[in-house]
Design an enzyme around this catalytic site. Structure first.
Site, mmCIF file in Angstrom:
data_model
loop_
_atom_site.group_PDB
_atom_site.id
_atom_site.type_symbol
_atom_site.label_atom_id
_atom_site.label_comp_id
_atom_site.label_asym_id
_atom_site.label_seq_id
_atom_site.Cartn_x
_atom_site.Cartn_y
_atom_site.Cartn_z
ATOM 1 C CD GLN A 50 20.380 38.232 -0.901
ATOM 2 O OE1 GLN A 50 21.543 38.606 -0.800
ATOM 3 N NE2 GLN A 50 19.986 37.026 -0.529
ATOM 4 N NE ARG A 200 22.858 28.006 7.500
ATOM 5 C CZ ARG A 200 23.502 28.799 6.649
ATOM 6 N NH1 ARG A 200 24.820 28.774 6.605
ATOM 7 N NH2 ARG A 200 22.847 29.618 5.846
ATOM 8 C CG HIS A 259 30.502 32.632 0.725
ATOM 9 N ND1 HIS A 259 30.617 33.919 0.247
ATOM 10 C CD2 HIS A 259 29.157 32.369 0.761
ATOM 11 C CE1 HIS A 259 29.412 34.414 0.028
ATOM 12 N NE2 HIS A 259 28.508 33.494 0.327
ATOM 13 C CG ASP A 310 26.552 36.642 -1.896
ATOM 14 O OD1 ASP A 310 25.393 36.231 -2.050
ATOM 15 O OD2 ASP A 310 27.224 36.379 -0.892
HETATM 16 ZN ZN LIG Z 1 24.888 33.715 -1.647
#
Ligand SMILES: [Zn+2]
Length: 442
Positions: A50, A200, A259, A310
């Protein structure tokens, strides 16, 4: 900075296996000399790929309605084109930047397993190998966490087409984790743990199968990052996500709950007492509009925490720590929220994150003492923000004022990887990264 506090004329002797052999105080220097030495910090949560989206996902067609979920759509489109060579180039740059900011180890939460069409690579561990190669090239300590990701949402909903590169059933996951462990043997100091993407993305039976094979290694999971997830979990189970996990999984000191932003008071207390680490990612959580973790209440209950980069939208150990403190100040409208008894927010924050980071990464580290890994950071005592400071004030100067510019040298497992604030491979890593972005945009 030793476990008992600041000490003068400290000699750290490093054994051949990358551990600290001996720490002596009040002795004359031999070998390399540095003014200020602190333990290296572990980055408890990263998705290296990312990094290549950093700054590219700020503009959204959704306008003011943009949220985490809009960002996730952008990420899915970006991920379509990534090949292992791209991931290796992106991760090498991200890891060199982590080292230059004072992170000495990274817990890589890795879910991009399959080829662009969702087929398993000939070697199921091909993407793991790309990350291991990046860690090896940069010299960062690696805790690789292959991720079990099976469903689109609560109730075992079939995965979306955009999730095809991530999906494994529990048996395929076990084989992947075994392959990752074999590949990691080539990278000094690397170890492999387990991860569940989120409540999820898994089903209870699959979760239990993954945990049965996890052994004593670290177990990480994303949880309660967004209020939508809390509402969906309540609708599915009648329990909030952190509560569901504490009730249905053996959450203990092996675990890192990433988180855990949205907890009620009972969840906050129960998580603190579980011995697990809360993996906080303040820069990404701010970037995605997730919310603010109740760190003061959690720390008051003895809760353990770590910081992670992250999404890697901005890589900085000092700024993760500063933003963790600032989020509490903005919420509670007071200062020195996480300093604890020391009276120094930087010292209190760093102590929490060093201890929790090492625990979340499954290593003996985060302190300068015999038997710990020789992961060390030297700060620049002559930096304008540090030169007039003493002891804990050096940390205040680093974390709240100077940031990365105060990091002068870094060692991982006793090997020096940053000299004069720079990683020797940084220029080459940047060139490869630029080539990689050009080919992705072509
Ligand atoms: Zn993450």
């Amino acid at each position: 900075l030793l476990p008992a506090g600041w000490a003068r004329d400290v000699r750290v002797s490093i054994a051949g296996d990358g551990q600290i052999a001996q720490v002596q105080c009040g002795v004359d220097a031999i070998g390399a000399r540095h003014a200020l030495g602190i333990p290296g910090l572990a980055n408890a949560h990263s998705h290296a790929f990312q990094r290549a989206m950093a700054g590219l996902a700020e503009h959204s067609p959704a306008g003011a309605a943009d949220s985490f979920w809009g960002w996730r759509e952008t990420m899915y489109r970006f991920v379509e084109r990534l090949e292992p060579r791209h991931v290796e180039a992106i991760a090498t740059l991200a890891y060199t930047q982590m080292l230059e900011s004072g992170f000495t180890r990274v817990a890589e939460f890795h879910y991009l397993h399959h080829d662009p069409r969702g087929r398993r690579y000939a070697d199921a561990g091909e993407m793991c190998a790309a990350l291991i190669a990046a860690a090896h090239a940069s010299g960062i300590g690696l805790t690789l966490l292959p991720v079990h990701y099976q469903f689109a949402d609560f109730g075992a909903l079939a995965p979306l087409p955009a999730q095809r590169r991530f999906v494994t059933d529990p048996d395929a996951y076990a084989a992947l984790r075994e392959r990752a462990a074999a590949l990691a043997e080539a990278c000094p100091g690397a170890l492999v743990g387990s991860a569940l993407h989120s409540l999820r993305a898994i089903a209870p039976a699959g979760m239990r199968q993954v945990l049965d094979g996890a052994g004593a290694g670290p177990v990480h999971i994303h949880v309660a990052e967004q209020t939508r997830e809390v509402d969906a979990c309540l609708a599915w189970s009648g329990a909030r996500p952190v509560q569901w996990l504490l009730d249905n999984a053996p959450v203990d000191a092996r675990w890192c709950l990433v988180h855990a932003t949205h907890m009620d008071e009972a969840e906050c207390r129960a998580l603190a007492r579980s011995g697990a680490v809360a993996g906080l990612c303040p820069i990404t959580e701010a970037n995605l509009g997730d919310g603010v973790f109740p760190a003061v209440a959690y720390a008051a209950e003895g809760g353990r925490l770590a910081v992670g980069t992250d999404s890697n939208v901005h890589i900085s150990a000092a700024q993760e720590l500063a933003l963790l403190e600032y989020g509490q100040r903005l919420t509670l409208r007071r200062r020195n929220c996480l300093g604890g008894a020391s009276g120094s927010p930087a010292r209190g924050l760093l102590a929490l994150a060093l201890c929790g980071g090492a625990q979340a990464c499954g290593i003996a580290g985060g302190r300068i003492e015999a038997g710990a890994r020789a992961d060390l950071v030297a700060l620049d005592a002559a930096h304008p923000s540090l030169c007039a400071q003493q002891q804990d004030g050096w940390l205040d100067g680093w974390i709240f004022a100077a940031g990365d510019a105060a990091v002068s040298a870094v060692w991982v497992g006793g090997q020096q990887v940053v000299h004069g604030g720079r990683h020797p491979r940084a220029v080459r890593a940047r060139e490869r990264y630029r080539d990689c972005l050009r080919s992705l945009q072509a």
